[in-house]
Scaffold this active site. Sequence first.
Site, PDB file in Angstrom:
ATOM      1  N   LYS A  13      25.998 -47.634 -61.055  1.00 39.16           N
ATOM      2  CA  LYS A  13      27.834 -47.729 -60.993  1.00 39.16           C
ATOM      3  C   LYS A  13      27.611 -48.594 -60.321  1.00 39.16           C
ATOM      4  O   LYS A  13      28.439 -49.687 -59.447  1.00 39.16           O
ATOM      5  CB  LYS A  13      28.514 -47.266 -61.344  1.00 39.16           C
ATOM      6  CG  LYS A  13      28.051 -46.209 -62.874  1.00 39.16           C
ATOM      7  CD  LYS A  13      29.755 -45.091 -62.830  1.00 39.16           C
ATOM      8  CE  LYS A  13      29.794 -44.204 -62.485  1.00 39.16           C
ATOM      9  NZ  LYS A  13      27.897 -43.531 -62.410  1.00 39.16           N
ATOM     10  N   ARG A  88      37.034 -40.198 -64.305  1.00 40.51           N
ATOM     11  CA  ARG A  88      35.766 -39.142 -64.895  1.00 40.51           C
ATOM     12  C   ARG A  88      36.288 -38.410 -66.489  1.00 40.51           C
ATOM     13  O   ARG A  88      34.916 -37.736 -66.897  1.00 40.51           O
ATOM     14  CB  ARG A  88      35.579 -38.182 -63.925  1.00 40.51           C
ATOM     15  CG  ARG A  88      34.879 -38.176 -63.170  1.00 40.51           C
ATOM     16  CD  ARG A  88      33.219 -39.315 -63.399  1.00 40.51           C
ATOM     17  NE  ARG A  88      31.963 -38.574 -62.910  1.00 40.51           N
ATOM     18  CZ  ARG A  88      31.532 -39.101 -61.501  1.00 40.51           C
ATOM     19  NH1 ARG A  88      31.937 -40.061 -61.010  1.00 40.51           N
ATOM     20  NH2 ARG A  88      30.036 -38.567 -60.879  1.00 40.51           N
ATOM     21  N   ARG A 127      15.232 -41.482 -56.494  1.00 43.84           N
ATOM     22  CA  ARG A 127      16.905 -42.039 -55.646  1.00 43.84           C
ATOM     23  C   ARG A 127      16.454 -41.499 -54.708  1.00 43.84           C
ATOM     24  O   ARG A 127      16.640 -40.427 -54.150  1.00 43.84           O
ATOM     25  CB  ARG A 127      18.159 -41.937 -56.872  1.00 43.84           C
ATOM     26  CG  ARG A 127      19.278 -42.645 -55.946  1.00 43.84           C
ATOM     27  CD  ARG A 127      20.271 -42.792 -56.686  1.00 43.84           C
ATOM     28  NE  ARG A 127      20.944 -41.457 -56.989  1.00 43.84           N
ATOM     29  CZ  ARG A 127      22.248 -41.710 -57.909  1.00 43.84           C
ATOM     30  NH1 ARG A 127      23.158 -43.036 -57.695  1.00 43.84           N
ATOM     31  NH2 ARG A 127      23.261 -40.549 -58.110  1.00 43.84           N
ATOM     32  N   ARG A 160      19.782 -37.441 -52.807  1.00 41.21           N
ATOM     33  CA  ARG A 160      21.413 -36.608 -52.615  1.00 41.21           C
ATOM     34  C   ARG A 160      21.453 -35.536 -53.088  1.00 41.21           C
ATOM     35  O   ARG A 160      20.363 -34.709 -53.355  1.00 41.21           O
ATOM     36  CB  ARG A 160      21.708 -37.396 -53.380  1.00 41.21           C
ATOM     37  CG  ARG A 160      23.092 -38.502 -53.427  1.00 41.21           C
ATOM     38  CD  ARG A 160      23.739 -39.520 -53.668  1.00 41.21           C
ATOM     39  NE  ARG A 160      24.294 -38.534 -55.201  1.00 41.21           N
ATOM     40  CZ  ARG A 160      25.260 -39.373 -55.990  1.00 41.21           C
ATOM     41  NH1 ARG A 160      25.293 -40.695 -55.715  1.00 41.21           N
ATOM     42  NH2 ARG A 160      25.938 -38.543 -56.425  1.00 41.21           N
ATOM     43  N   ARG A 171      24.869 -32.372 -64.514  1.00 42.64           N
ATOM     44  CA  ARG A 171      25.716 -33.550 -63.672  1.00 42.64           C
ATOM     45  C   ARG A 171      25.344 -34.434 -65.549  1.00 42.64           C
ATOM     46  O   ARG A 171      26.874 -34.595 -65.554  1.00 42.64           O
ATOM     47  CB  ARG A 171      24.955 -34.925 -62.932  1.00 42.64           C
ATOM     48  CG  ARG A 171      25.497 -33.733 -61.338  1.00 42.64           C
ATOM     49  CD  ARG A 171      24.915 -34.341 -60.749  1.00 42.64           C
ATOM     50  NE  ARG A 171      24.916 -35.603 -60.845  1.00 42.64           N
ATOM     51  CZ  ARG A 171      24.082 -36.829 -59.801  1.00 42.64           C
ATOM     52  NH1 ARG A 171      23.020 -36.369 -59.426  1.00 42.64           N
ATOM     53  NH2 ARG A 171      24.540 -37.687 -59.514  1.00 42.64           N
TER      54      ARG A 171
HETATM   55  P1  AMP Z   1      29.544 -39.980 -57.879  1.00 41.59           P
HETATM   56  O1  AMP Z   1      28.508 -39.833 -57.175  1.00 41.59           O
HETATM   57  O2  AMP Z   1      29.734 -40.225 -59.063  1.00 41.59           O
HETATM   58  O3  AMP Z   1      28.396 -39.515 -59.134  1.00 41.59           O
HETATM   59  O4  AMP Z   1      30.337 -37.973 -57.931  1.00 41.59           O
HETATM   60  C1  AMP Z   1      28.778 -36.720 -57.247  1.00 41.59           C
HETATM   61  C2  AMP Z   1      30.226 -35.620 -57.378  1.00 41.59           C
HETATM   62  O5  AMP Z   1      31.463 -36.371 -56.457  1.00 41.59           O
HETATM   63  C3  AMP Z   1      30.327 -35.999 -59.180  1.00 41.59           C
HETATM   64  O6  AMP Z   1      29.429 -34.961 -59.185  1.00 41.59           O
HETATM   65  C4  AMP Z   1      31.821 -34.919 -58.581  1.00 41.59           C
HETATM   66  O7  AMP Z   1      30.813 -33.182 -58.192  1.00 41.59           O
HETATM   67  C5  AMP Z   1      32.166 -35.636 -57.152  1.00 41.59           C
HETATM   68  N1  AMP Z   1      33.317 -36.109 -58.182  1.00 41.59           N
HETATM   69  C6  AMP Z   1      33.330 -38.243 -57.740  1.00 41.59           C
HETATM   70  N2  AMP Z   1      33.843 -38.546 -58.563  1.00 41.59           N
HETATM   71  C7  AMP Z   1      34.914 -37.843 -59.013  1.00 41.59           C
HETATM   72  C8  AMP Z   1      36.209 -37.478 -60.122  1.00 41.59           C
HETATM   73  N3  AMP Z   1      36.926 -39.044 -60.628  1.00 41.59           N
HETATM   74  N4  AMP Z   1      36.447 -37.015 -60.527  1.00 41.59           N
HETATM   75  C9  AMP Z   1      35.439 -35.049 -60.061  1.00 41.59           C
HETATM   76  N5  AMP Z   1      34.799 -35.023 -59.155  1.00 41.59           N
HETATM   77  C10 AMP Z   1      34.197 -36.191 -58.651  1.00 41.59           C
END
Ligand code: AMP
Length: 221
Positions: A13, A88, A127, A160, A171
Amino acid sequence: MRIIFLGSPGAGKGVQAQRLAKKYHLAQVSTGDILRKATRQKTKLGLQTQSYMEKGELVPDEIIIPLIAERLKEKDCAHGFILDGFPRNVTQAEMLTEMLKKMNLSLDTVLNLKVSTEKVIKRLSARIVCQSCEAVYNTEGHLPQVKGICDYCSGPLYRREDDKEETIENRLKVYEKEMIPLVEYYKRKEILVEIKGEGIVEKVFQNICAVVEKGWLKKKQ
Ligand code: AMP
């Protein structure tokens, strides 16, 4: 143009959203990037959300929804935006629909990037990410020109915190639980398009552009 990217962690994404934002001069809004920056800077938001992120849990809606509401009011979103990592769950999607309605706006397309679980685990385990611009590399093929340094902004690369094996597992579990109803929500609105997210990044991007332009032209007629 207002676009949402759905897809599991590691579906690509961020990479595709970044390219699309550049091509169409849209704001790329990644909730994950906003939260990671807040964690690095040890802001109140960062301190509030760090433990959820480390465990691979979703940050509570009460924190994330106002954050997005504020972000979408910023000037760079006026021309259009790409949401990457939001919504989400269905509550977030419903709130977004309300928010946009109040602003007299609507979504153009919701892209669901599909990648097999096996591939996603491989990608996440390999990654590495730029700490400054969030550009994504991987140790299995897409390496930077200089080890540990970002090709685009010379920022330092890192793994990360949530790309550890146990966190990846959680996740993916969280993703599967929340995504099915979310995908259904946008299917009912007839704006969801599924995109094959495996294969060459450029080819996936071409498919995305074709879908986005088709949706955009249809809306303009
Ligand atoms: P991502 O970079 O999108 O994989 O997000 C990393 C982490 O940020 C996720 O595992 C959540 O803990 C938090 N996070 C990101 N976007 C959201 C969202 N829309 N709602 C809740 N938690 C989020």
